[in-house]
Write an enzyme that holds these catalytic residues in place. Structure first.
Site, short mmCIF file in Angstrom:
data_model
loop_
_atom_site.label_atom_id
_atom_site.label_comp_id
_atom_site.label_asym_id
_atom_site.label_seq_id
_atom_site.Cartn_x
_atom_site.Cartn_y
_atom_site.Cartn_z
N GLY A 118 3.95 -8.49 7.26
CA GLY A 118 4.32 -7.37 8.13
C GLY A 118 3.55 -7.40 9.44
N THR A 139 -3.49 -12.33 2.75
CA THR A 139 -2.89 -11.47 1.73
C THR A 139 -3.33 -11.95 0.36
OG1 THR A 139 -0.88 -10.83 0.55
CG2 THR A 139 -0.69 -12.78 1.90
N ASP A 141 -1.49 -11.61 -2.03
CA ASP A 141 -0.25 -11.99 -2.71
C ASP A 141 0.06 -13.49 -2.60
OD1 ASP A 141 -0.05 -9.26 -3.06
OD2 ASP A 141 1.34 -8.98 -1.39
N ARG A 176 -3.78 -5.91 -31.25
CA ARG A 176 -2.83 -5.23 -30.38
C ARG A 176 -2.21 -6.18 -29.37
NH1 ARG A 176 -6.70 -0.21 -28.59
NH2 ARG A 176 -6.29 1.12 -30.38
N GLU A 236 3.77 -6.86 -10.81
CA GLU A 236 4.37 -5.55 -10.48
C GLU A 236 5.83 -5.68 -10.04
OE1 GLU A 236 2.12 -3.84 -7.22
OE2 GLU A 236 2.53 -5.53 -5.90
N ARG A 278 -1.04 -1.57 -25.55
CA ARG A 278 -1.74 -0.79 -24.51
C ARG A 278 -1.52 -1.44 -23.15
NH1 ARG A 278 -2.04 2.10 -28.24
NH2 ARG A 278 -3.85 3.14 -29.13
N GLN A 286 -8.10 -5.47 -7.68
CA GLN A 286 -7.79 -6.84 -7.24
C GLN A 286 -8.08 -7.07 -5.77
OE1 GLN A 286 -3.67 -7.93 -9.25
NE2 GLN A 286 -4.10 -5.75 -9.26
O1 F6P Z 1 0.23 -6.90 -0.21
C1 F6P Z 1 -0.95 -6.61 -0.88
C2 F6P Z 1 -0.76 -5.53 -1.89
O2 F6P Z 1 -2.00 -5.34 -2.55
C3 F6P Z 1 0.36 -5.77 -2.88
O3 F6P Z 1 0.03 -6.70 -3.88
C4 F6P Z 1 0.60 -4.37 -3.39
O4 F6P Z 1 1.92 -4.21 -3.86
C5 F6P Z 1 0.38 -3.53 -2.16
O5 F6P Z 1 -0.41 -4.30 -1.27
C6 F6P Z 1 -0.30 -2.21 -2.40
O6 F6P Z 1 -0.36 -1.53 -1.18
P1 F6P Z 1 -1.17 -0.18 -0.97
O7 F6P Z 1 -2.63 -0.55 -0.82
O8 F6P Z 1 -0.60 0.35 0.29
O9 F6P Z 1 -0.95 0.66 -2.17
#
Ligand code: F6P
Length: 360
Positions: A118, A139, A141, A176, A236, A278, A286
């Site tokens: 972004g 990032t 990610d 579990r 996620e 769980r 992270q």
């Molecule tokens: O892009 C990095 C990230 O940590 C993603 O893995 C996650 O979905 C998002 O940002 C979370 O964003 P925010 O800190 O705005 O909740």
């Protein structure tokens, strides 16, 4: 003679290694007798009257091991140019002009933008509007095209591994299923690398849609084989075949927040296997804490190369890590092309070879 002056800002989500970049920039610039200005809270600091501070060796000393960014950051505000996957927005012309007036007033001859997809999309827009931009990809990610790796990723993976090591002991003791939901947005890199290194039995990633039945069958087979606990990593952004991603919050400004798939998977596992399950959502753990060795090195190399790109007048480029080298590539080649896990890659094959199930 006035010193040449460059600027730096950190934008988007924070991640470990940002301060290593800032320190690398300041040290490399100082060697060239340039002055560095750090803009506060990402692009917002560019808006008149300007929010910035001079960065020098003293003010950036001992910051490399710190998480976050000493400059602050935001993924909201006036410069958001990404409103969803592949959806671009244009930064308002009056905002661009306000930023331009400050950059000109401060005589900034190079502006380093440290950000993810972004923020680099915004950086490209500013470059096209005539700003002397150089990008640094960041990032957790690891989903940016045109660089083999972004800093922050290795640190995020390290926290996933640490979490799995901890969850495994409860899983084994209580027989579990332990589900760990990790970040990564629409890419499964954190889940894949973290899951593999943390000994997960199941990894669910966005790139490989899964089937609940296959997942349940796999867990039951483990039970028959006497392996009564199972570690499941859920990205996620993962989704079942024909199903949808789960969002915590739909946003009109910026990207919507993914989250909640871990719980959905856990409920389905219990319903289909009868196993006690769980969920743990690792969340922003992270993104925090000290960067790993690799992220400190990558961040430093990126910062030093960003200064080099300015010295070479290579504006509109971003630093990129390729084949063990850091070099410059056009920002335009990197943005809006997310790098995804390839289902038939060697990495996925390796995971399958050590009995990891992807639910497909
Ligand atoms: O892009 C990095 C990230 O940590 C993603 O893995 C996650 O979905 C998002 O940002 C979370 O964003 P925010 O800190 O705005 O909740």
């Amino acid at each position: 003679m006035q010193k040449k002056r460059i600027g730096i800002l950190t934008s988007g989500g924070d991640c470990p290694g940002l301060n290593a970049v800032i320190r690398g920039v300041v040290k490399a610039a100082d060697k060239l007798h340039w002055e560095v200005i750090g803009f506060i809270d990402g692009f917002e600091g560019l808006l008149p009257p300007g929010d910035y501070r001079i960065l020098d060796r003293a003010s950036t000393s001992h910051i490399m091991s710190m998480g976050g960014t000493i400059l602050g950051t935001t993924n909201k505000g006036h410069f958001v140019s990404k409103v969803g996957v592949g959806e671009k927005a244009v930064v308002a012309p009056e905002i661009v002009e306000k930023a331009r007036s400050l950059v000109e007033k401060l005589r900034i001859e190079g502006l380093i933008v440290v950000g993810g997809d972004g923020s680099l999309t915004t950086a490209q827009q500013l470059f096209e509007a005539g700003f002397p931009i150089v990008g640094v990809p960041k990032t957790i990610d690891n989903d940016l095209e045109a660089t083999a790796m972004t800093f922050g990723f290795d640190s995020a993976v390290a926290s996933v591994v640490d979490a799995l090591d901890r969850l495994q002991t409860t899983g084994t003791s209580h027989k579990r299923v332990m589900v760990l939901e990790v970040m990564g947005r629409h890419a499964g890199w954190i889940a894949l690398y973290g899951g593999l290194a943390g000994g997960a039995n199941v990894i669910l990633v966005p790139e490989i849609p899964f089937h609940y039945d296959k997942l349940a069958e796999f867990i039951k087979h483990r039970d028959y084989a006497g392996k009564l606990s199972t570690l499941v990593v859920v990205a996620e952004g993962a989704k079942p075949e024909g199903g949808q991603e789960v969002y915590q919050e739909q946003s009109k400004v910026g990207e919507s927040r993914l989250g909640g798939m871990g719980d959905v998977v856990a409920r389905e596992i219990t319903a289909r296997t009868g196993k006690e399950t769980r969920t743990c959502v690792l969340g922003h753990l992270q993104r925090g804490g000290a960067p790993t060795t690799l992220d400190r090195i990558l961040g430093t190399r990126f910062g030093v190369m960003a200064v080099q790109l300015i010295e070479d007048n290579k504006f509109g480029q971003m630093v990129s890590y390729q084949n063990y080298l850091v070099l410059g590539v056009p920002i335009a080649d990197a943005v809006n092309r997310l790098r995804h896990v390839t289902p038939d890659s060697q990495m996925v094959a390796t995971a399958r070879a050590v009995d990891i199930c992807f639910g497909d």
